[in-house]
Design a protein around this motif. Sequence first.
Motif, PDB file in Angstrom:
ATOM      1  N   ILE A 202      43.128  54.633 -18.714  1.00  0.00           N
ATOM      2  CA  ILE A 202      44.362  53.873 -18.503  1.00  0.00           C
ATOM      3  C   ILE A 202      44.843  53.278 -19.819  1.00  0.00           C
ATOM      4  O   ILE A 202      46.015  53.327 -20.157  1.00  0.00           O
ATOM      5  CB  ILE A 202      44.149  52.744 -17.461  1.00  0.00           C
ATOM      6  N   TYR A 205      45.732  56.335 -22.254  1.00  0.00           N
ATOM      7  CA  TYR A 205      46.829  57.203 -21.865  1.00  0.00           C
ATOM      8  C   TYR A 205      47.758  56.518 -20.879  1.00  0.00           C
ATOM      9  O   TYR A 205      47.418  56.348 -19.727  1.00  0.00           O
ATOM     10  CB  TYR A 205      46.286  58.497 -21.257  1.00  0.00           C
ATOM     11  N   PRO A 206      48.924  56.108 -21.356  1.00  0.00           N
ATOM     12  CA  PRO A 206      49.839  55.380 -20.490  1.00  0.00           C
ATOM     13  C   PRO A 206      50.296  56.221 -19.306  1.00  0.00           C
ATOM     14  O   PRO A 206      50.746  55.706 -18.307  1.00  0.00           O
ATOM     15  CB  PRO A 206      51.016  55.058 -21.405  1.00  0.00           C
ATOM     16  N   ASN A 207      50.140  57.531 -19.411  1.00  0.00           N
ATOM     17  CA  ASN A 207      50.599  58.409 -18.332  1.00  0.00           C
ATOM     18  C   ASN A 207      50.052  57.993 -16.977  1.00  0.00           C
ATOM     19  O   ASN A 207      50.754  58.001 -15.989  1.00  0.00           O
ATOM     20  CB  ASN A 207      50.159  59.844 -18.592  1.00  0.00           C
ATOM     21  N   HIS A 209      49.197  55.184 -15.773  1.00  0.00           N
ATOM     22  CA  HIS A 209      49.851  54.044 -15.129  1.00  0.00           C
ATOM     23  C   HIS A 209      51.300  54.378 -14.793  1.00  0.00           C
ATOM     24  O   HIS A 209      51.840  53.953 -13.800  1.00  0.00           O
ATOM     25  CB  HIS A 209      49.702  52.790 -15.999  1.00  0.00           C
ATOM     26  N   ARG A 210      51.929  55.211 -15.610  1.00  0.00           N
ATOM     27  CA  ARG A 210      53.305  55.623 -15.317  1.00  0.00           C
ATOM     28  C   ARG A 210      53.354  56.382 -13.997  1.00  0.00           C
ATOM     29  O   ARG A 210      54.266  56.255 -13.214  1.00  0.00           O
ATOM     30  CB  ARG A 210      53.832  56.528 -16.414  1.00  0.00           C
TER      31      ARG A 210
END
Lengths: 217, 333
Positions: A202, A205-207, A209-210
């Motif tokens: 998390i 890699y912001p992905n 949470h996006r």
Amino acid sequence: MINPSDERLSALVDGELDEQEYQSTVVELLACGENCKTWGRYHLIGDTLKRNLPKGMDYHFSSRVMAALDDEPTVLAPPSPVKSSWGQRAAGLAVAASVAVVAVLGVQLMYQQDEQTLMPPRAQAPTQLSPLSRQQQNIARATQQSLRDNIQTVIQPQSSTTMGDTRKSIKQFHPRLNRYLVDHNQQAPRAAVQGMIPYARIVAYPNSHRILIQAQK
Amino acid sequence: MSSFFSTRLLLPTFIFATCLSGVVQAADQATLNVLMRMQTASQNINYHGTLVFLQNGQVQSMRVVHKADETGRFERLINLNGVAREVVRKDNLVICYMPDSKEVMVSRQKFEGDINVLIQLAGNDFTELQKNYEFTLESMERIAGREARRVLIQPKDNLRYGYRLWVDDKKSILLKSDLLNERGESLEQAMFADIAVVDRIPENLLQPTSTGDGFTWYERESDKNTSMILDSEWKIEPLPKGFTVSSRFRHHILGSSVPSEHWVLSDGLANISVYFEKFTDAQEAFEGVSSMGVANAFGILNEEYQITVIGEVPAGTVEQLAHSVVFASGVEK
């Protein structure tokens, strides 16, 4: 200009100078390029004798470090005595060394591009926990729309990069799967032998949470 | 590192392990002991350090603070490069701060009912695990300036991934972890670059850098609508070798208007989810295999249902599993 003799350089390398001799030799050493080379050679000889040499040598390492230091922006600070400039250089060397360690890992940071692609509209809303206010919901919806528009770009680089040859037949990640992936991670956690790694993901890699936000439509 | 275990499982597990140790061979027992000590280390050890995380050729480093005492377990991870994304965790409460998008995610991790690897490793199930994985205690190696014992967990077939773990020799903290694909290549790596084991963690080290002021806060809905399934219309025959159904329940997955039936399959280390969801929008239907990071997924359509298999296992495993799904009541009718 007074050059320190080879003898004194040798004594410097071996740590045999007293405080006063040490300071004057260092000042002279810094002032003369030729002395630097001699000093370097002495260290090399010492390391060879002590079998401290690595298997592979980068003979241009120090010049590259010095070049990097020269490129550093000038720091606006009161002038410091000669001795502390050694300190600065040592710090510079430490930074260069840690960069070298990262380079040794043989990895490339591909984030900048990733983050630029992902940057959603800035959401300014009052701090409040669920349930979300109407304003927050509107912002959330706008953010989600933008994320939906972006979602293919979000996933594509991940699935098409390093896995390359091993996953030829695999299609790009379907947006619908994001929701399942998030749910799977929440309900059926990864093999617990890996501990906090889901959280590391998390943060790294912001992905992830996006995808969560995207799923809350 | 392995702090995601229910504390209350710890004691019975230990007793269980001791009672059943006779079943396990001596060499395996040594490996099991290393893993057991690693599991318990997170319950009573305080440490902070720098964790390097590598996946898909991308590397990130983060600060990790871990505190465990009678008041609970606390953890804080903060990204050290680029944007200071941060996860703060207190027991089951997880808060993720995302300064780049000015968002905060709040969620509660459920532990109840999950297949817990602690039990698997500790009990007679260790011999079950050994049917699918080979456990080898390897040589010592230096990680983050500390002596670490290397443990290789190698799958016996290509249905699952392997692991290589480096466990601190003195404190049993997991110092490095590799997830390995079918060919033994690293898919994901996490490693402490430095770590300090301390008596106590100062409170300020656990405080999030971000206050979240002016951020948009999202809270994951509670799972109050989750219900266990006793009789399902679906069957999976045959199950992939070594996997069993560990739970079946019905709940709404995020963003879905209809409830999904969700099966969790486990071989003790790897988990696979199977979702059965009546699709409302045919355009959303998904068929075929897909991957993201270390997870693989396979979608298939059956009786107006979207069936999705997803897990951190090789692509072949999710595909095989998807093709083993049978609409049982439909057959009987």
